[in-house]
Structures are given as C-alpha cells and as structure tokens.
Motif scaffolding. Structure first.
Motif, short mmCIF file in Angstrom:
data_model
loop_
_atom_site.label_atom_id
_atom_site.label_comp_id
_atom_site.label_asym_id
_atom_site.label_seq_id
_atom_site.Cartn_x
_atom_site.Cartn_y
_atom_site.Cartn_z
N THR A 5 32.93 37.22 36.17
CA THR A 5 33.83 37.29 34.90
C THR A 5 34.89 37.15 36.13
O THR A 5 36.36 36.68 34.94
CB THR A 5 33.25 37.66 34.17
N LEU A 6 35.44 38.22 36.79
CA LEU A 6 37.05 38.81 37.38
C LEU A 6 36.70 36.52 38.14
O LEU A 6 38.15 36.08 38.32
CB LEU A 6 36.58 38.88 38.39
N VAL A 7 36.31 35.60 38.98
CA VAL A 7 36.29 35.00 39.23
C VAL A 7 36.49 33.90 38.32
O VAL A 7 37.23 33.08 38.74
CB VAL A 7 34.78 35.17 40.46
N GLN A 8 35.93 33.41 37.65
CA GLN A 8 35.17 32.18 36.79
C GLN A 8 36.55 32.83 36.14
O GLN A 8 36.84 33.58 34.91
CB GLN A 8 34.12 32.38 36.22
N PRO A 9 37.55 31.49 35.92
CA PRO A 9 38.52 31.37 34.91
C PRO A 9 38.19 31.31 33.50
O PRO A 9 38.35 31.59 32.43
CB PRO A 9 39.27 29.97 35.64
N ASP A 10 37.05 30.79 33.24
CA ASP A 10 36.74 30.43 31.79
C ASP A 10 35.76 31.81 31.14
O ASP A 10 35.24 31.44 29.41
CB ASP A 10 36.20 28.69 31.36
N MET A 11 35.34 32.13 31.88
CA MET A 11 34.05 33.27 32.05
C MET A 11 34.90 34.62 30.94
O MET A 11 35.74 35.68 31.67
CB MET A 11 33.19 33.50 32.53
N ARG A 12 34.80 35.03 29.71
CA ARG A 12 35.24 35.71 29.37
C ARG A 12 34.48 36.89 29.79
O ARG A 12 34.16 38.20 29.12
CB ARG A 12 35.55 35.71 27.66
N GLN A 13 32.73 36.78 29.09
CA GLN A 13 31.80 37.85 29.46
C GLN A 13 30.82 37.46 29.47
O GLN A 13 30.24 36.04 28.95
CB GLN A 13 31.13 38.32 27.90
N VAL A 14 29.47 37.97 30.41
CA VAL A 14 28.50 37.33 30.63
C VAL A 14 27.26 38.11 30.07
O VAL A 14 27.82 39.32 30.78
CB VAL A 14 28.57 36.99 31.78
N ARG A 15 26.67 38.08 30.15
CA ARG A 15 25.46 39.04 29.60
C ARG A 15 24.66 38.62 30.45
O ARG A 15 23.23 37.27 30.34
CB ARG A 15 24.82 39.98 27.87
N VAL A 16 23.63 39.43 31.61
CA VAL A 16 22.29 38.74 31.72
C VAL A 16 21.27 38.85 31.01
O VAL A 16 20.75 40.14 30.61
CB VAL A 16 21.51 39.54 33.08
N GLU A 17 20.60 38.49 30.52
CA GLU A 17 19.60 38.25 28.95
C GLU A 17 18.24 38.20 30.03
O GLU A 17 17.39 38.64 29.79
CB GLU A 17 19.51 37.08 28.25
N ALA A 18 17.85 37.73 31.50
CA ALA A 18 16.18 37.46 31.75
C ALA A 18 16.42 36.76 33.37
O ALA A 18 17.51 36.85 33.62
CB ALA A 18 15.29 36.30 31.67
N ARG A 19 15.58 37.83 34.03
CA ARG A 19 16.14 37.58 35.35
C ARG A 19 14.76 38.41 36.23
O ARG A 19 14.22 39.20 35.67
CB ARG A 19 16.91 38.77 36.03
N ASP A 20 14.41 37.24 36.69
CA ASP A 20 12.77 37.17 37.17
C ASP A 20 12.64 36.36 39.03
O ASP A 20 12.65 35.41 38.32
CB ASP A 20 11.08 36.60 36.24
N GLN A 21 12.97 37.30 39.90
CA GLN A 21 12.88 36.89 41.20
C GLN A 21 13.90 36.06 41.34
O GLN A 21 15.07 36.86 41.30
CB GLN A 21 11.44 36.43 41.20
N GLU A 22 13.33 34.80 41.34
CA GLU A 22 14.63 33.71 42.18
C GLU A 22 14.86 32.61 40.43
O GLU A 22 16.18 32.46 40.26
CB GLU A 22 14.57 32.36 42.49
N THR A 23 14.84 32.67 39.62
CA THR A 23 15.19 32.66 38.28
C THR A 23 15.82 34.11 37.67
O THR A 23 15.81 34.68 37.75
CB THR A 23 14.56 32.01 37.24
N VAL A 24 16.87 33.27 36.74
CA VAL A 24 17.91 33.87 35.39
C VAL A 24 17.82 33.23 34.58
O VAL A 24 18.37 31.97 34.45
CB VAL A 24 19.19 34.69 36.85
N THR A 25 18.61 34.15 33.58
CA THR A 25 18.96 33.29 31.80
C THR A 25 20.72 34.43 31.55
O THR A 25 20.18 35.41 31.55
CB THR A 25 18.09 33.12 31.17
N LEU A 26 21.29 34.04 31.89
CA LEU A 26 22.90 34.39 31.49
C LEU A 26 23.31 34.13 30.17
O LEU A 26 23.32 32.55 29.94
CB LEU A 26 23.83 33.81 32.38
N LEU A 27 24.10 34.74 28.89
CA LEU A 27 24.21 34.33 28.21
C LEU A 27 26.16 34.41 28.26
O LEU A 27 26.28 35.80 28.46
CB LEU A 27 23.98 35.37 26.51
#
Length: 154
Positions: free
Chosen positions: A51-73
């Motif tokens: 979120t510090l690097v991406q100009p448009d991302m105010r907030q990101v939450r990891v919803e799910a993570r399983d080995q190589e896959t991830v879901t972010l809100l």
C-alpha cells in the motif's frame, strides 16, 4: 523423448511474456540498488508495504492465502473496492479482479541490484485487455515510491 529443450525464465521475463498477451499492458522496469529479498519483502507485504508503493491502494487485506494463491480485498483512495485473486511466488505476483490487474516481479540483475517490473490497470471486462490510460505513469510513481521505501529502511 527426453531431449526436449527446457526454457528457463526469471520472474521479470515471465511477467513480460504474460503481459504481452494483454492488450494495453505496458511493463515498466527499473533496476534498484537493493537485494531481491529486500524488494520482495516490501512488494509482497500486501497489507503494509504494497500500500506504500501502489499509488491507488489505500487499504489491502489478505482474505485468503494458500501456498501460491492469494485473495486480497483492496480499497482505493477513491473508495472503489476490488477482490484481487492470483498467484504469488518469490519474486513474482499476478493479481486480477473483474476490473483490475496488478502484476509485479523482481529478479537479480547481472552486475548487481534487482530488476523490478510492474504492469497493471483497469481491465476491459471479458477481454485480455486493460485501459492503457495512465498505466506507465502510475508504474513510474510506484517504482519511485518503492525506491524511497527501500532507502528509508536501509
């Protein structure tokens, strides 16, 4: 048939190859004077460093993570929300929602430093395409921010 050639690609080369199949995608790259581990620690820290690097991302939450896959809100500074789903490996990440694409990669640069590659933007629904407006400008801002974050942590 054991004599088939084997193609070896690094994370940045993989991102370039996948982005080549997305109309409007522009891969922006820069070599930073930092280790791959340090660069990736910031980029893959989705709830903080990302979120510090991406100009448009105010907030990101990891919803799910399983080995190589991830879901972010993700929530933008403009209030828009996206559920990004994708692949995360050391040095490589490709995330998509219905209307957004974010991809980043980092690989050691011969001679020192780390090559970082970014692409992304607003997706065209139903097509392998993104709206090309502002893609390069936003990636350059992201790379500038990444360099500042890395400088401040050293």
């Amino acid at each position: 048939m054991t004599n088939w050639p084997v193609a070896q690609t690094n994370s940045v080369q993989r991102l370039r190859a996948l982005a080549a199949g997305v109309s409007g995608a522009d891969v922006t790259e820069r070599v930073l004077d930092a280790s791959v581990d340090d660069v990736w620690a910031v980029l893959a820290d989705f709830e903080h460093g990302f979120t510090l690097v991406q100009p448009d991302m105010r907030q990101v939450r990891v919803e799910a993570r399983d080995q190589e896959t991830v879901t972010l809100l993700a929530r933008s500074h403009y209030g828009m929300r996206a559920r990004l789903h994708g692949v995360v490996r050391p040095g490589y990440c490709w995330l998509q929602s219905r209307l957004l694409l974010v991809a980043m990669a980092a690989a050691p640069e011969p001679g020192g430093g780390t090559r970082v590659a970014l692409t992304g933007g607003v997706r065209v629904p139903g097509r392998a395409a993104i709206v090309p407006v502002g893609v390069r400008r936003e990636a350059l801002v992201s790379l500038d921010r990444l360099a500042r974050v890395l400088d401040s942590s050293s």
